[in-house]
Design a protein around this motif. Structure first.
Motif, PDB file in Angstrom:
ATOM      1  N   ASP A   1       6.146   2.022  10.577  1.00  0.00           N
ATOM      2  CA  ASP A   1       5.177   1.903  11.659  1.00  0.00           C
ATOM      3  C   ASP A   1       4.618   3.279  11.999  1.00  0.00           C
ATOM      4  N   ILE A   2       3.418   3.263  12.582  1.00  0.00           N
ATOM      5  CA  ILE A   2       2.757   4.522  12.914  1.00  0.00           C
ATOM      6  C   ILE A   2       2.048   4.356  14.266  1.00  0.00           C
ATOM      7  N   TYR A   3       2.018   5.446  15.015  1.00  0.00           N
ATOM      8  CA  TYR A   3       1.391   5.437  16.333  1.00  0.00           C
ATOM      9  C   TYR A   3       0.573   6.706  16.489  1.00  0.00           C
ATOM     10  N   GLN A   4      -0.716   6.536  16.743  1.00  0.00           N
ATOM     11  CA  GLN A   4      -1.612   7.678  16.889  1.00  0.00           C
ATOM     12  C   GLN A   4      -1.870   7.936  18.371  1.00  0.00           C
ATOM     13  N   ILE A   5      -1.675   9.161  18.788  1.00  0.00           N
ATOM     14  CA  ILE A   5      -1.898   9.568  20.171  1.00  0.00           C
ATOM     15  C   ILE A   5      -3.382   9.878  20.371  1.00  0.00           C
ATOM     16  N   ILE A   6      -3.948   9.282  21.433  1.00  0.00           N
ATOM     17  CA  ILE A   6      -5.349   9.514  21.757  1.00  0.00           C
ATOM     18  C   ILE A   6      -5.453   9.945  23.216  1.00  0.00           C
ATOM     19  N   PRO A   7      -6.030  11.108  23.475  1.00  0.00           N
ATOM     20  CA  PRO A   7      -6.248  11.506  24.870  1.00  0.00           C
ATOM     21  C   PRO A   7      -7.415  10.712  25.477  1.00  0.00           C
ATOM     22  N   ALA A   8      -7.289  10.354  26.746  1.00  0.00           N
ATOM     23  CA  ALA A   8      -8.344   9.596  27.426  1.00  0.00           C
ATOM     24  C   ALA A   8      -9.648  10.394  27.461  1.00  0.00           C
ATOM     25  N   ASP A   9      -9.532  11.687  27.629  1.00  0.00           N
ATOM     26  CA  ASP A   9     -10.693  12.572  27.642  1.00  0.00           C
ATOM     27  C   ASP A   9     -10.669  13.358  26.325  1.00  0.00           C
ATOM     28  N   PRO A  10     -11.491  12.959  25.348  1.00  0.00           N
ATOM     29  CA  PRO A  10     -11.448  13.628  24.039  1.00  0.00           C
ATOM     30  C   PRO A  10     -11.695  15.137  24.146  1.00  0.00           C
TER      31      PRO A  10
ATOM     32  N   ASP B   1       0.835  -1.193   0.000  1.00  0.00           N
ATOM     33  CA  ASP B   1       0.000   0.000   0.000  1.00  0.00           C
ATOM     34  C   ASP B   1       0.875   1.250   0.000  1.00  0.00           C
ATOM     35  N   LEU B   2       1.614   1.442  -1.083  1.00  0.00           N
ATOM     36  CA  LEU B   2       2.542   2.568  -1.171  1.00  0.00           C
ATOM     37  C   LEU B   2       1.811   3.840  -1.568  1.00  0.00           C
ATOM     38  N   GLY B   3       2.241   4.936  -0.987  1.00  0.00           N
ATOM     39  CA  GLY B   3       1.700   6.231  -1.362  1.00  0.00           C
ATOM     40  C   GLY B   3       2.344   6.691  -2.660  1.00  0.00           C
ATOM     41  N   SER B   4       1.744   7.657  -3.313  1.00  0.00           N
ATOM     42  CA  SER B   4       2.362   8.186  -4.516  1.00  0.00           C
ATOM     43  C   SER B   4       3.536   9.055  -4.100  1.00  0.00           C
ATOM     44  N   GLY B   5       4.655   8.859  -4.710  1.00  0.00           N
ATOM     45  CA  GLY B   5       5.831   9.629  -4.334  1.00  0.00           C
ATOM     46  C   GLY B   5       7.095   9.008  -4.867  1.00  0.00           C
ATOM     47  N   THR B   6       8.201   9.635  -4.563  1.00  0.00           N
ATOM     48  CA  THR B   6       9.468   9.175  -5.098  1.00  0.00           C
ATOM     49  C   THR B   6      10.463   8.837  -4.001  1.00  0.00           C
ATOM     50  N   VAL B   7       9.977   8.480  -2.838  1.00  0.00           N
ATOM     51  CA  VAL B   7      10.862   8.093  -1.741  1.00  0.00           C
ATOM     52  C   VAL B   7      11.065   6.590  -1.823  1.00  0.00           C
ATOM     53  N   GLU B   8      12.314   6.166  -1.839  1.00  0.00           N
ATOM     54  CA  GLU B   8      12.634   4.741  -1.823  1.00  0.00           C
ATOM     55  C   GLU B   8      13.035   4.369  -0.415  1.00  0.00           C
ATOM     56  N   PRO B   9      12.154   3.680   0.334  1.00  0.00           N
ATOM     57  CA  PRO B   9      12.477   3.344   1.721  1.00  0.00           C
ATOM     58  C   PRO B   9      13.715   2.464   1.823  1.00  0.00           C
ATOM     59  N   ASN B  10      14.559   2.757   2.792  1.00  0.00           N
ATOM     60  CA  ASN B  10      15.751   1.974   3.065  1.00  0.00           C
ATOM     61  C   ASN B  10      15.392   0.916   4.096  1.00  0.00           C
ATOM     62  N   PRO B  11      15.546  -0.372   3.759  1.00  0.00           N
ATOM     63  CA  PRO B  11      15.159  -1.411   4.716  1.00  0.00           C
ATOM     64  C   PRO B  11      16.009  -1.416   5.989  1.00  0.00           C
ATOM     65  N   ASP B  12      17.166  -0.761   5.959  1.00  0.00           N
ATOM     66  CA  ASP B  12      18.042  -0.714   7.133  1.00  0.00           C
ATOM     67  C   ASP B  12      17.682   0.417   8.096  1.00  0.00           C
ATOM     68  N   THR B  13      16.810   1.321   7.673  1.00  0.00           N
ATOM     69  CA  THR B  13      16.405   2.437   8.517  1.00  0.00           C
ATOM     70  C   THR B  13      14.993   2.169   9.016  1.00  0.00           C
ATOM     71  N   LYS B  14      14.843   2.036  10.318  1.00  0.00           N
ATOM     72  CA  LYS B  14      13.522   1.778  10.897  1.00  0.00           C
ATOM     73  C   LYS B  14      12.942   3.106  11.363  1.00  0.00           C
ATOM     74  N   VAL B  15      11.788   3.451  10.793  1.00  0.00           N
ATOM     75  CA  VAL B  15      11.136   4.735  11.049  1.00  0.00           C
ATOM     76  C   VAL B  15       9.808   4.509  11.767  1.00  0.00           C
ATOM     77  N   LEU B  16       9.528   5.383  12.730  1.00  0.00           N
ATOM     78  CA  LEU B  16       8.238   5.402  13.413  1.00  0.00           C
ATOM     79  C   LEU B  16       7.637   6.785  13.238  1.00  0.00           C
ATOM     80  N   ILE B  17       6.377   6.828  12.874  1.00  0.00           N
ATOM     81  CA  ILE B  17       5.638   8.084  12.826  1.00  0.00           C
ATOM     82  C   ILE B  17       4.726   8.122  14.045  1.00  0.00           C
TER      83      ILE B  17
END
Length: 196
Positions: free
Chosen positions: A63-72, A24-40
């Motif tokens: 990987d991606i992590y979404q922050i959710i407050p306990a009290d919206p 599920d790649l986005g449109s773009g010209t970034v070639e991900p490096n398998p040796d670099t582990k990125v977290l959003i």
């Protein structure tokens, strides 16, 4: 009026961690490096920052992590503004839902959120203050309705207080009006600056 539009762009959706689907790649010209582990890591109040973060996730296959407050936060921008001001002034940051991700294996962490009253949104600030970023390379990104105010300085100060090495930032003013091609170009130029 500017403040009202600013609040409309503030980003508060559920906090989850998930792995990217390499098909599920986005449109773009970034070639991900398998040796670099990125977290959003991101916080989104209106969904705008979420859309940007997910677009980067598809491109980087990370990987991606979404922050959710306990009290919206309220859907009303003014009510959210006053709550965030009170949280900053009192030092009582919002409680976050779920366990924070283990960042030990990531070489780069992209941390983003909306600009709230010229500063970092308080749920994102809570995450930064609760996370030991010692020695971690982090790069901030933000969405705003017209001016980032002191977001960059606020982010840098708080991330460094948590031990981070702060890299080049990306500010996106009114990203929903940029158009896909222009937004992808901005994102890809920024992401490529990290030699991913």
């Amino acid at each position: 009026m500017k403040k009202f539009l600013l609040y409309l762009l503030m980003a508060a959706t559920p906090m989850t961690a998930m792995s990217c689907d390499k098909n599920d790649l986005g449109s773009g010209t970034v070639e991900p490096n398998p040796d670099t582990k990125v977290l959003i890591v991101y916080y989104s109040w209106s969904g705008i920052t979420k859309a940007v973060a997910e677009r980067m996730q598809r491109t980087l296959q990370c990987d991606i992590y979404q922050i959710i407050p306990a009290d919206p936060y309220p859907t009303d921008g003014n009510a959210t503004h006053f709550r965030a001001v009170e949280e900053r002034e009192s030092g009582n940051m919002p409680v976050l839902v779920g366990e924070l991700p283990d960042i030990s294996s990531y070489s780069l962490i992209l941390i983003g959120g909306p600009v709230w009253s010229d500063l970092i949104a308080t749920p994102l600030l809570a995450y930064i203050r609760q996370t030991d970023l010692t020695g971690k390379e982090v790069a901030p990104f933000w969405t705003d309705a017209g001016t980032p105010g002191r977001y960059k300085e606020d982010f840098t100060e708080n991330a460094r207080n948590s031990g981070a090495i702060v890299l080049q930032e990306l500010g996106l003013t009114r990203p929903t009006s940029m158009g896909t091609e222009r937004l992808d170009k901005r994102l890809n130029t920024w992401l490529n600056s990290f030699n991913l």
